[in-house]
Design an enzyme around this catalytic site. Structure first.
Site: not given
Ligand code: PLP
Length: 370
Positions: A68-69, A146, A174, A194, A230, A311
């Protein structure tokens, strides 16, 4: 252990593990032309189609990322840099995966403005209307928060943006697998495996093919030349299998959890929208109770919860989400998030009900209250 922190990460679903194990036992780079490569390629393409069908988008719009990041970074930086414009609007309650790339763009001469939220964390559409004009490169409003679980009116955000010809990004990390999403008019969407029982380190950016985007990584030209590197065939197969697995309806269990918390701690405060919230999220403030202390006491009782997003947990700062909602510093520092997932049970809720009163009592004493 009673794991009530599925919003941080979920246990791997057996369906995902089986799909990944099958791939780990094979060889082949999806970009190679030989039989082994073409086999891996077909796994990637089938996974792409499966994910697209479940989310309700075109397979060609699915770009695989490392999570997601990366998907959020690619959307924010990639769309902003390619737009030729210099203003970005983001909601005040975004995850750091959106807040921080937006902040990084300030160094490149972009102006980043935050759209406020109400006391339930819902984005202020009047403020969006007031701030937006055709010079805005991108508006980012998450699908679901989140921390407090509030669902955002992303359809209405998209309608406002369409009127001004402005691109919209939504972080749906989320919301995926929890709610039926309406992505009409949304140009890009970040997803992560995940959070839905898939593997860590796999994500998707859904990106309309018509969108101009500057890549963050340069190399082999994979994923429409937007995301070189990849593709992890096992990882994306695990993501698709986790998404396709049957989902329990978590609303009754979440409501049971909310009732149990009020029973255990009558002065607890439920944060976020009581109705428009994620089916797996319950977020509370416990007045006079340092959130970190309460987390550790519950952990000692075998219950895993979070003080906010994983995080930022560990950094003793009041949540930016609660502050944006108008909470004062002390309430914002005394909150916990309980989040359910595919293998949560009524026993988890019963264990929390039993453990909370003594933990709150001790945390309040540690915090100098009572
Ligand atoms: N965006 C939201 C709303 C999240 O809750 C999270 C993870 O906590 C992320 C992005 C980041 O996703 P990833 O852990 O797959 O990088």
């Amino acid at each position: 252990m009673h794991y009530l922190d599925h919003a941080a990460t979920t246990p791997l679903r057996p369906e995902a593990l089986a799909a990944m194990r099958e791939q780990w036992e094979q060889v082949g780079n999806p970009s190679s032309l030989h039989t082994a490569g073409r086999r891996a390629r077909s796994v990637v393409e089938e996974s792409r189609e499966q994910i697209a069908a479940i989310v309700g988008v075109k397979p060609a719009d699915v770009v695989f990322t490392s999570g997601g990041t990366e998907a959020d970074n690619l959307a924010l930086k990639g769309i902003a840099r390619a737009s030729g414009k210099k203003r970005i609007l983001i909601s005040a309650v975004e995850h750091h995966a959106v807040l921080d790339p937006a902040d990084a763009l300030i160094e490149e001469g972009f102006t980043v403005e935050r759209i406020g939220v109400d006391h339930l964390a819902r984005v202020d559409l009047d403020e969006l209307e007031w701030l937006i004009d055709a010079d805005v490169a991108l508006v980012a409003v998450m699908y679901a928060n989140n921390e407090v679980g509030t669902l955002q009116p992303v359809d209405e955000v998209a309608r406002v943006c369409a009127r001004h010809g402005v691109a919209v990004h939504t972080d749906a990390v989320q919301a995926l697998g929890q709610v039926e999403m309406d992505l009409t008019g949304v140009d890009s969407v970040a997803l992560s495996a995940h959070k839905v029982g898939g593997p860590v380190g796999v994500g998707v950016l859904i990106l309309d093919r018509a969108m101009q985007v500057s890549p963050l990584t340069h190399g082999g030209g994979q994923e429409r030349d937007i995301r070189s590197g990849t593709v992890d065939a096992a990882g994306v197969a695990g993501f698709a299998a986790a998404l396709a697995a049957p989902k329990p309806d978590l609303v009754p269990l979440r409501d049971q959890l909310i009732a149990a918390v009020f029973e255990a701690v009558p002065d607890a405060v439920l944060n976020g929208d009581p109705d428009q919230r994620l089916p797996n999220n319950a977020h509370f403030s416990f007045p006079g109770c340092p959130g970190d202390a309460l987390l550790m006491l519950l952990d000692a009782a075998g219950i895993a919860v979070s003080t906010g997003s994983a995080c930022t947990a560990g950094i003793p700062q009041p949540s930016h989400v609660l502050l944006a909602m108008g909470a004062d510093d002390s309430l914002a520092s005394s909150s916990l998030r309980f989040s359910l997932g595919w293998n949560s049970t009524a026993e988890d809720v019963a264990a929390l009900r039993l453990a909370l009163p003594p933990a709150v009592e001790r945390a309040r004493r540690a915090g100098g209250i009572r």
